[in-house]
Scaffold this motif. Structure first.
Motif, PDB file in Angstrom:
ATOM      1  N   MET A   1      59.609  60.721  23.910  1.00 52.27           N
ATOM      2  CA  MET A   1      59.119  61.206  25.195  1.00 52.27           C
ATOM      3  C   MET A   1      60.265  61.729  26.047  1.00 52.27           C
ATOM      4  N   VAL A   2      60.017  62.818  26.786  1.00 52.17           N
ATOM      5  CA  VAL A   2      61.014  63.391  27.669  1.00 52.17           C
ATOM      6  C   VAL A   2      60.729  62.911  29.085  1.00 52.17           C
ATOM      7  N   SER A   3      61.676  62.206  29.677  1.00 55.38           N
ATOM      8  CA  SER A   3      61.474  61.677  31.023  1.00 55.38           C
ATOM      9  C   SER A   3      61.532  62.791  32.054  1.00 55.38           C
ATOM     10  N   LYS A   4      60.690  62.699  33.069  1.00 53.96           N
ATOM     11  CA  LYS A   4      60.681  63.691  34.130  1.00 53.96           C
ATOM     12  C   LYS A   4      61.872  63.486  35.045  1.00 53.96           C
ATOM     13  N   PRO A   5      62.477  64.585  35.560  1.00 50.11           N
ATOM     14  CA  PRO A   5      63.604  64.425  36.488  1.00 50.11           C
ATOM     15  C   PRO A   5      63.149  63.743  37.760  1.00 50.11           C
ATOM     16  N   PHE A   6      64.048  62.980  38.353  1.00 51.92           N
ATOM     17  CA  PHE A   6      63.721  62.247  39.577  1.00 51.92           C
ATOM     18  C   PHE A   6      63.539  63.221  40.724  1.00 51.92           C
ATOM     19  N   THR A   7      62.540  63.003  41.535  1.00 56.62           N
ATOM     20  CA  THR A   7      62.306  63.810  42.732  1.00 56.62           C
ATOM     21  C   THR A   7      62.231  62.901  43.944  1.00 56.62           C
ATOM     22  N   VAL A   8      62.672  63.416  45.086  1.00 62.41           N
ATOM     23  CA  VAL A   8      62.655  62.643  46.329  1.00 62.41           C
ATOM     24  C   VAL A   8      61.286  62.753  46.975  1.00 62.41           C
ATOM     25  N   ASP A   9      60.699  61.624  47.293  1.00 65.22           N
ATOM     26  CA  ASP A   9      59.404  61.569  47.969  1.00 65.22           C
ATOM     27  C   ASP A   9      59.657  61.551  49.469  1.00 65.22           C
ATOM     28  N   LEU A  10      59.357  62.667  50.146  1.00 62.25           N
ATOM     29  CA  LEU A  10      59.623  62.783  51.577  1.00 62.25           C
ATOM     30  C   LEU A  10      58.674  61.942  52.420  1.00 62.25           C
ATOM     31  N   ASN A  11      57.668  61.361  51.810  1.00 58.86           N
ATOM     32  CA  ASN A  11      56.769  60.467  52.531  1.00 58.86           C
ATOM     33  C   ASN A  11      57.315  59.047  52.603  1.00 58.86           C
ATOM     34  N   LYS A  12      58.450  58.833  51.944  1.00 56.63           N
ATOM     35  CA  LYS A  12      59.102  57.535  51.957  1.00 56.63           C
ATOM     36  C   LYS A  12      60.508  57.696  52.518  1.00 56.63           C
ATOM     37  N   PRO A  13      61.140  56.623  53.000  1.00 59.80           N
ATOM     38  CA  PRO A  13      62.536  56.718  53.480  1.00 59.80           C
ATOM     39  C   PRO A  13      63.436  57.303  52.391  1.00 59.80           C
ATOM     40  N   ILE A  14      64.245  58.307  52.765  1.00 63.22           N
ATOM     41  CA  ILE A  14      65.004  59.026  51.741  1.00 63.22           C
ATOM     42  C   ILE A  14      66.318  58.353  51.364  1.00 63.22           C
ATOM     43  N   VAL A  15      66.883  57.523  52.276  1.00 70.38           N
ATOM     44  CA  VAL A  15      68.071  56.770  51.898  1.00 70.38           C
ATOM     45  C   VAL A  15      67.683  55.801  50.777  1.00 70.38           C
ATOM     46  N   PHE A  16      68.529  55.725  49.785  1.00 65.64           N
ATOM     47  CA  PHE A  16      68.331  54.939  48.559  1.00 65.64           C
ATOM     48  C   PHE A  16      67.485  55.676  47.528  1.00 65.64           C
ATOM     49  N   GLN A  17      66.964  56.864  47.903  1.00 66.34           N
ATOM     50  CA  GLN A  17      66.301  57.697  46.896  1.00 66.34           C
ATOM     51  C   GLN A  17      67.262  58.713  46.294  1.00 66.34           C
ATOM     52  N   VAL A  18      68.039  59.384  47.163  1.00 64.36           N
ATOM     53  CA  VAL A  18      68.836  60.524  46.694  1.00 64.36           C
ATOM     54  C   VAL A  18      69.928  60.119  45.723  1.00 64.36           C
ATOM     55  N   GLY A  19      70.323  58.865  45.737  1.00 66.97           N
ATOM     56  CA  GLY A  19      71.330  58.416  44.787  1.00 66.97           C
ATOM     57  C   GLY A  19      70.878  58.525  43.346  1.00 66.97           C
ATOM     58  N   HIS A  20      69.554  58.631  43.157  1.00 60.33           N
ATOM     59  CA  HIS A  20      68.993  58.718  41.809  1.00 60.33           C
ATOM     60  C   HIS A  20      68.866  60.157  41.311  1.00 60.33           C
ATOM     61  N   LEU A  21      69.255  61.132  42.124  1.00 58.53           N
ATOM     62  CA  LEU A  21      69.062  62.528  41.744  1.00 58.53           C
ATOM     63  C   LEU A  21      69.972  62.986  40.615  1.00 58.53           C
ATOM     64  N   GLY A  22      71.100  62.314  40.442  1.00 55.80           N
ATOM     65  CA  GLY A  22      72.026  62.708  39.372  1.00 55.80           C
ATOM     66  C   GLY A  22      72.601  64.085  39.614  1.00 55.80           C
ATOM     67  N   GLU A  23      72.588  64.926  38.582  1.00 50.13           N
ATOM     68  CA  GLU A  23      73.168  66.262  38.681  1.00 50.13           C
ATOM     69  C   GLU A  23      72.381  67.168  39.620  1.00 50.13           C
ATOM     70  N   ALA A  24      71.154  66.806  39.925  1.00 47.42           N
ATOM     71  CA  ALA A  24      70.325  67.625  40.821  1.00 47.42           C
ATOM     72  C   ALA A  24      70.664  67.397  42.288  1.00 47.42           C
ATOM     73  N   TYR A  25      71.567  66.447  42.568  1.00 45.79           N
ATOM     74  CA  TYR A  25      71.893  66.100  43.950  1.00 45.79           C
ATOM     75  C   TYR A  25      72.421  67.292  44.735  1.00 45.79           C
ATOM     76  N   GLU A  26      73.412  68.012  44.194  1.00 48.24           N
ATOM     77  CA  GLU A  26      74.048  69.105  44.913  1.00 48.24           C
ATOM     78  C   GLU A  26      73.049  70.197  45.270  1.00 48.24           C
ATOM     79  N   LYS A  27      72.126  70.473  44.383  1.00 46.51           N
ATOM     80  CA  LYS A  27      71.118  71.501  44.661  1.00 46.51           C
ATOM     81  C   LYS A  27      70.142  71.018  45.718  1.00 46.51           C
ATOM     82  N   TRP A  28      69.705  69.768  45.595  1.00 45.02           N
ATOM     83  CA  TRP A  28      68.703  69.259  46.517  1.00 45.02           C
ATOM     84  C   TRP A  28      69.226  69.177  47.945  1.00 45.02           C
ATOM     85  N   VAL A  29      70.462  68.707  48.126  1.00 48.37           N
ATOM     86  CA  VAL A  29      70.986  68.448  49.460  1.00 48.37           C
ATOM     87  C   VAL A  29      71.173  69.725  50.267  1.00 48.37           C
TER      88      VAL A  29
END
Length: 230
Positions: free
Chosen positions: A1-29
């Motif tokens: 199985m191919v795991s889906k990339p982590f996405t930030v849920d804006l309906n929840k507090p974003i601190v402690f979420q973005v650390g899970h973005l991995g390589e997608a962090y720079e693009k997301w921020v």
């Protein structure tokens, strides 16, 4: 199985979420996030309150401190001209500090989960109703207060007052660039410069109140956005 990339849920507090973005962090921020009230940072109400600051709180609190520091300098024997020159020197030092903090700290390249969580909020570009585009007052006060006391006792108060004045100018300017609509003049130039940094060339244009250090250190962008879209 191919795991889906982590996405930030804006309906929840974003601190402690973005650390899970991995390589997608720079693009997301650096992506614009348009919401009515802006995302919540913390689940804890008190911590969240410390991230929300009305623009006028910064000058209301810190400008009297600037005046106090200048008065201390004159009481210690500085002439008004010398005190004014010290303030100008402090502002000049702030512009360099502003550049260095922006370039080397807020754009730090890290794979650390905790550092990503700590610095992620600095470059969120949200709707005009969002308050925390400034350095949050609740976090800045504990940092500045000991420094104000130290400089008032044993250093050059007017010089530090100039640096503090530079910080106030930066904070209010950055707020205006994100929430105001300058149509001409220097304000329009600064807003275009800031938008260019956020959405086009993130490794150039680190100055907020001035581009002087971008010229000095070779980070002035070769091209910039041709119009203001926000």
């Amino acid at each position: 199985m191919v795991s889906k990339p982590f996405t930030v849920d804006l309906n929840k507090p974003i601190v402690f979420q973005v650390g899970h973005l991995g390589e997608a962090y720079e693009k997301w921020v650096h992506q614009p996030i348009v919401t009515k009230d802006g995302p919540r940072f913390f689940a804890n109400d008190f911590c969240e309150l410390l991230t929300r600051t009305k623009w006028w709180v910064i000058p209301l609190v810190w400008l009297p401190v600037v005046c106090w520091l200048v008065c201390i300098s004159t009481q210690r024997g500085l002439t008004p001209t010398e005190a004014a020159l010290a303030v100008v020197g402090g502002i000049f030092i702030w512009t360099l500090l502003e550049y260095c903090l922006h370039r080397f700290l807020f754009h730090i390249k890290t794979t650390s989960y905790w550092l990503r969580n700590f610095f992620q909020g600095k470059h969120l570009s949200l709707s005009t109703s969002w308050l925390p585009s400034q350095a949050p007052f609740g976090w800045a006060t504990p940092c500045f207060s000991p420094s104000c006391y130290s400089y008032s006792v044993c250093a050059a108060p007017a010089l530090f007052g100039g640096g503090l004045l530079g910080y106030v100018t930066y904070d209010c300017t950055h707020y205006y660039l994100h929430h105001g609509k300058p149509s001409k003049g220097y304000g329009q130039i600064l807003k275009r410069y800031d938008l260019n940094h956020h959405f086009k060339v993130q490794n150039k244009g680190f100055g907020i109140t001035s581009s002087i250090w971008d010229h000095v250190f070779g980070t002035f962008p070769a091209t910039q956005v041709s119009h203001i879209s926000r």
